[in-house]
Design a protein around this motif. Structure first.
Motif, PDB file in Angstrom:
ATOM      1  N   ASP A  12       0.724  -1.250   0.189  1.00  0.00           N
ATOM      2  CA  ASP A  12       0.047   0.128   0.024  1.00  0.00           C
ATOM      3  C   ASP A  12       0.851   1.134  -0.087  1.00  0.00           C
ATOM      4  O   ASP A  12       1.353   1.486   0.925  1.00  0.00           O
ATOM      5  N   LYS A  13       1.035   1.827  -1.024  1.00  0.00           N
ATOM      6  CA  LYS A  13       1.854   2.985  -1.241  1.00  0.00           C
ATOM      7  C   LYS A  13       1.729   4.211  -0.266  1.00  0.00           C
ATOM      8  O   LYS A  13       2.670   4.649   0.241  1.00  0.00           O
ATOM      9  N   LEU A  14       0.419   4.494  -0.087  1.00  0.00           N
ATOM     10  CA  LEU A  14       0.257   5.571   0.808  1.00  0.00           C
ATOM     11  C   LEU A  14       0.547   5.516   2.358  1.00  0.00           C
ATOM     12  O   LEU A  14       1.024   6.058   3.019  1.00  0.00           O
ATOM     13  N   THR A  15       0.320   4.175   2.841  1.00  0.00           N
ATOM     14  CA  THR A  15       0.643   3.694   3.975  1.00  0.00           C
ATOM     15  C   THR A  15       2.158   3.776   4.285  1.00  0.00           C
ATOM     16  O   THR A  15       2.739   3.887   5.267  1.00  0.00           O
ATOM     17  N   TYR A  16       2.942   3.161   3.175  1.00  0.00           N
ATOM     18  CA  TYR A  16       4.369   3.201   3.246  1.00  0.00           C
ATOM     19  C   TYR A  16       4.936   4.708   3.147  1.00  0.00           C
ATOM     20  O   TYR A  16       5.840   4.530   3.803  1.00  0.00           O
ATOM     21  N   ALA A  17       4.380   5.338   2.380  1.00  0.00           N
ATOM     22  CA  ALA A  17       4.656   6.670   2.495  1.00  0.00           C
ATOM     23  C   ALA A  17       4.669   7.454   3.790  1.00  0.00           C
ATOM     24  O   ALA A  17       5.325   8.331   4.004  1.00  0.00           O
ATOM     25  N   ARG A  18       3.222   7.079   4.455  1.00  0.00           N
ATOM     26  CA  ARG A  18       3.211   7.822   5.761  1.00  0.00           C
ATOM     27  C   ARG A  18       4.443   7.161   6.642  1.00  0.00           C
ATOM     28  O   ARG A  18       4.997   7.983   7.636  1.00  0.00           O
ATOM     29  N   ARG A  19       4.766   6.072   6.536  1.00  0.00           N
ATOM     30  CA  ARG A  19       5.977   5.236   7.398  1.00  0.00           C
ATOM     31  C   ARG A  19       7.184   6.031   7.184  1.00  0.00           C
ATOM     32  O   ARG A  19       7.905   6.329   7.802  1.00  0.00           O
ATOM     33  N   LEU A  20       7.477   6.319   5.706  1.00  0.00           N
ATOM     34  CA  LEU A  20       8.579   6.862   5.338  1.00  0.00           C
ATOM     35  C   LEU A  20       8.879   8.413   5.989  1.00  0.00           C
ATOM     36  O   LEU A  20       9.781   9.184   6.464  1.00  0.00           O
ATOM     37  N   ALA A  21       7.485   9.079   5.965  1.00  0.00           N
ATOM     38  CA  ALA A  21       7.367  10.470   6.304  1.00  0.00           C
ATOM     39  C   ALA A  21       7.728  10.350   8.024  1.00  0.00           C
ATOM     40  O   ALA A  21       8.541  11.323   8.279  1.00  0.00           O
ATOM     41  N   ARG A  22       7.166   9.542   8.673  1.00  0.00           N
ATOM     42  CA  ARG A  22       7.275   9.349  10.213  1.00  0.00           C
ATOM     43  C   ARG A  22       8.833   9.132  10.324  1.00  0.00           C
ATOM     44  O   ARG A  22       9.372   9.634  11.334  1.00  0.00           O
ATOM     45  N   GLN A  23       9.356   8.061   9.559  1.00  0.00           N
ATOM     46  CA  GLN A  23      10.849   8.063   9.829  1.00  0.00           C
ATOM     47  C   GLN A  23      11.790   9.117   9.378  1.00  0.00           C
ATOM     48  O   GLN A  23      12.560   9.352  10.154  1.00  0.00           O
ATOM     49  N   ALA A  24      11.402   9.937   8.434  1.00  0.00           N
ATOM     50  CA  ALA A  24      12.206  11.107   8.072  1.00  0.00           C
ATOM     51  C   ALA A  24      12.120  12.054   9.250  1.00  0.00           C
ATOM     52  O   ALA A  24      12.912  12.582   9.546  1.00  0.00           O
TER      53      ALA A  24
END
Length: 146
Positions: A12-24
């Motif tokens: 799920d690209k949007l879920t993954y993007a949220r994780r990357l944003a949180r990580q950043a």
């Protein structure tokens, strides 16, 4: 030269993007996220409705005052050239993002199951490679981003 990282097998690209944003945000790294307008709206909505401990402060480059844009580590924009920081660019869109070569690193997400998305990703890979950008791969199905 801009480094490009393809994260493939993303469920799920949007879920993954949220994780990357949180990580950043946790790593204090600036991240510009670009996508089609409807995907940016959905991502924005989900970023506002995360658990309080996972909240990811962000802004839209098109709407932000200059001071807010400069202060925001996470920026959403259909046109990444409007983003203030040039550390990392996460592309959720179907094409090469405008001005991608102004960023130190571009992260591309590739769907696990959407064959059309996978075909567009192959075309982006070929375009990055033809321009001489170093490319690396990350198998999202193997884990690593939480």
């Amino acid at each position: 030269m801009t480094e490009v990282v393809f994260h493939f097998n993303v469920a799920d690209k949007l879920t993954y993007a949220r994780r990357l944003a949180r990580q950043a945000l946790r790593r204090e790294t600036a991240l510009a996220i670009t996508a089609e307008p409807h995907d940016l709206l959905e991502l924005d909505r989900t970023l506002w409705h995360m658990e309080p401990t996972d909240f990811v402060a962000h802004c839209h480059a098109e709407d932000a005052e200059p001071a807010l844009l400069q202060a925001s580590r996470i920026t959403l924009s259909a046109d990444p050239r409007l983003c203030a920081h040039r550390d990392r660019l996460l592309n959720l869109g179907p094409e090469l993002p405008a001005g991608f070569d102004e960023f130190a690193r571009v992260v591309e997400l590739v769907s696990l199951t959407d064959e059309e998305d996978r075909a567009r990703a192959r075309r982006r890979w070929k375009a990055y490679a033809a321009a001489g950008h170093p490319i690396s791969r990350h198998d999202a199905a193997a884990g690593g981003v939480r």
